[in-house]
Design a protein around this motif. Sequence first.
Motif, PDB file in Angstrom:
ATOM      1  N   ARG A  51      -2.045  -3.848  -9.390  1.00 55.22           N
ATOM      2  CA  ARG A  51      -3.319  -3.370  -9.939  1.00 55.22           C
ATOM      3  C   ARG A  51      -3.085  -2.534 -11.190  1.00 55.22           C
ATOM      4  O   ARG A  51      -1.999  -2.000 -11.391  1.00 55.22           O
TER       5      ARG A  51
ATOM      6  N   SER B 225       0.987  -2.865 -19.310  1.00 53.30           N
ATOM      7  CA  SER B 225      -0.069  -3.208 -18.354  1.00 53.30           C
ATOM      8  C   SER B 225      -1.449  -3.177 -19.010  1.00 53.30           C
ATOM      9  O   SER B 225      -2.310  -4.012 -18.714  1.00 53.30           O
TER      10      SER B 225
ATOM     11  N   ASN C 190       1.084   1.675  -9.893  1.00 47.89           N
ATOM     12  CA  ASN C 190      -0.095   0.813  -9.831  1.00 47.89           C
ATOM     13  C   ASN C 190       0.298  -0.649 -10.016  1.00 47.89           C
ATOM     14  O   ASN C 190      -0.148  -1.535  -9.273  1.00 47.89           O
TER      15      ASN C 190
ATOM     16  N   HIS D  59      -4.115   7.821 -10.092  1.00 47.68           N
ATOM     17  CA  HIS D  59      -4.295   6.387  -9.845  1.00 47.68           C
ATOM     18  C   HIS D  59      -5.585   5.870 -10.464  1.00 47.68           C
ATOM     19  O   HIS D  59      -5.557   5.155 -11.444  1.00 47.68           O
TER      20      HIS D  59
ATOM     21  N   ARG E  16      -4.076  -6.228 -19.351  1.00 47.30           N
ATOM     22  CA  ARG E  16      -5.455  -6.090 -18.874  1.00 47.30           C
ATOM     23  C   ARG E  16      -6.468  -6.401 -19.968  1.00 47.30           C
ATOM     24  O   ARG E  16      -7.490  -7.051 -19.730  1.00 47.30           O
TER      25      ARG E  16
ATOM     26  N   MET F 177      -7.561   3.454  -9.898  1.00 45.45           N
ATOM     27  CA  MET F 177      -7.579   2.012 -10.160  1.00 45.45           C
ATOM     28  C   MET F 177      -8.925   1.377  -9.850  1.00 45.45           C
ATOM     29  O   MET F 177      -9.262   0.335 -10.403  1.00 45.45           O
ATOM     30  N   ASN F 178      -9.686   2.022  -8.958  1.00 47.13           N
ATOM     31  CA  ASN F 178     -10.929   1.407  -8.496  1.00 47.13           C
ATOM     32  C   ASN F 178     -12.144   2.271  -8.819  1.00 47.13           C
ATOM     33  O   ASN F 178     -13.123   2.278  -8.074  1.00 47.13           O
TER      34      ASN F 178
ATOM     35  N   ARG G 119       0.845  -1.185   0.000  1.00 45.17           N
ATOM     36  CA  ARG G 119       0.000   0.000   0.000  1.00 45.17           C
ATOM     37  C   ARG G 119       0.884   1.239   0.000  1.00 45.17           C
ATOM     38  O   ARG G 119       2.090   1.146   0.185  1.00 45.17           O
TER      39      ARG G 119
ATOM     40  N   SER H 154       1.805  -2.447  -7.143  1.00 43.38           N
ATOM     41  CA  SER H 154       0.844  -2.840  -6.110  1.00 43.38           C
ATOM     42  C   SER H 154      -0.099  -3.927  -6.610  1.00 43.38           C
ATOM     43  O   SER H 154      -1.038  -4.313  -5.928  1.00 43.38           O
TER      44      SER H 154
ATOM     45  N   GLN I 218      -7.527   5.129  -5.123  1.00 41.91           N
ATOM     46  CA  GLN I 218      -6.243   4.434  -5.240  1.00 41.91           C
ATOM     47  C   GLN I 218      -6.226   3.128  -4.454  1.00 41.91           C
ATOM     48  O   GLN I 218      -5.301   2.331  -4.603  1.00 41.91           O
ATOM     49  N   SER I 219      -7.251   2.893  -3.623  1.00 39.32           N
ATOM     50  CA  SER I 219      -7.287   1.653  -2.850  1.00 39.32           C
ATOM     51  C   SER I 219      -8.727   1.269  -2.554  1.00 39.32           C
ATOM     52  O   SER I 219      -9.631   2.111  -2.535  1.00 39.32           O
TER      53      SER I 219
END
Length: 458
Positions: A298, A333, A293, A267, A337, A269-270, A90, A296, A233-234
């Motif tokens: 992701r 990446s 990213n 970020h 994906r 990412m989510n 993290r 981590s 980011q998380s």
Amino acid sequence: MTKEEKLTILSGGFVVTMNERRQILKNGSLVISNDKIREIGPTEDILGKYWDKKAKRISCRGHMILPGCVNTHIHCAQSLVRGIAEDMGRAPSYTSSVPQGDDLSPDQSYLFGMLGAATALRYGSTTISDNYACEAEEAKAFQKLGIRAVVSERVHDMDFHYLSQEKYVKDPGLGEELLQKNIDLLEKYSNPAGRITAAVGIHAADTCSREFLKKVRRETEKYQVPTTLHLSQSLMENRQIREKYNMTPTQLLEDCGFLNENLMAAHCMNVSEDDIRQLAHAGAQIVHIPEGNAKSGRIAPVSEMRDAGLNIAIGTDNGGGNMLENMRMALISERIRKASIPVSWPMKVLEMATIGGARALHMDDKIGSLEEGKKADIITVRFDSLHMTPAANAVGTLVHMGCGTEIDLVMVNGKILVEDGHLTSINEEELIRQCSRQASEMWRRADPEFDDNLEFLY
């Protein structure tokens, strides 16, 4: 009294302009007048026109000439945690036993800020957007180094010392102090023509209470500058906002008045499909952090964000500041994906790293491409090496094979800051020695059981 004109001519290179037509000159030259690009054209024409002019002449034969990279999300002083934070799962701010920005003295903030910015500059970033604690000291380092920088304080009203336990403890006094530091930067670096300018720097939606976010918006709205933050980011961030407000972080930013063209969201990412549509409708800027990213485990949904019409830039976060490496990671990446190989991606990621970053900072009228009248923020890349040969597709070779060490010359505002691969404005060896000594002290203080290799290495 008019300023004396100083001419520099970069001649005989493979010029990738990144202008609107993505024009490339296979044997091109640039004329630089003081801090701006005066003229671009075929080498024969330029040398014929300026043969009798007094100018510094630099042969770029065997080199690609490019606009400098625009690194839109970096925490230079977090150079302190290189090689360790990447394996902790993290962000360093959410991790225990890691030296924190709040623990750095002003001198240490300056020192590690200089290290991070010097590394980014060496690897071709002529502009950085830096956000961290004690940013006023880092800004002094950027000023000395000569890099172009957009600076912002890391603003939040949650105490970071509890985040590693997934606890959110509000400290209103802390929030007020950090907001004032950011406002001080906005006031000090208010000249839009300056090499150092300021932005609003929110850490993240989960580390700021909703009422504090609204206060930040009210007190900074008049400046009309970019707002940088970490967004989704998380999963911890998304979960906290959902449980507290029954919203996504993107929806919370909309509720607090931040969702507009000035927002630079890193970020992502989510983010959900609805979040992407909402960000696109607002005209927000997305800052892709491909290497950070991926380390981590992701990957952000970059294709979906591009397809929605969002401008995508690239930032290096707390890593090595290497934009070539991050361009390649962005390409790789996304192919992993999507399980496909879109053939046009080398140019796309180069766009993200140059003109896309300039757009995100609303500086595309000044930087991000090689065009007459724009700032002379320029890099040259050597292609006369084993791993860069042959270069049947020069942009593809740059993205797929470039390591960053091939960057030979870096120029900001027409001033050469990297020449023959070495920084011209600071003593690299002395900086390395000082940072190594200070890092040893900081790591021992953060974790008494830390296995320190620094004394052996330096």
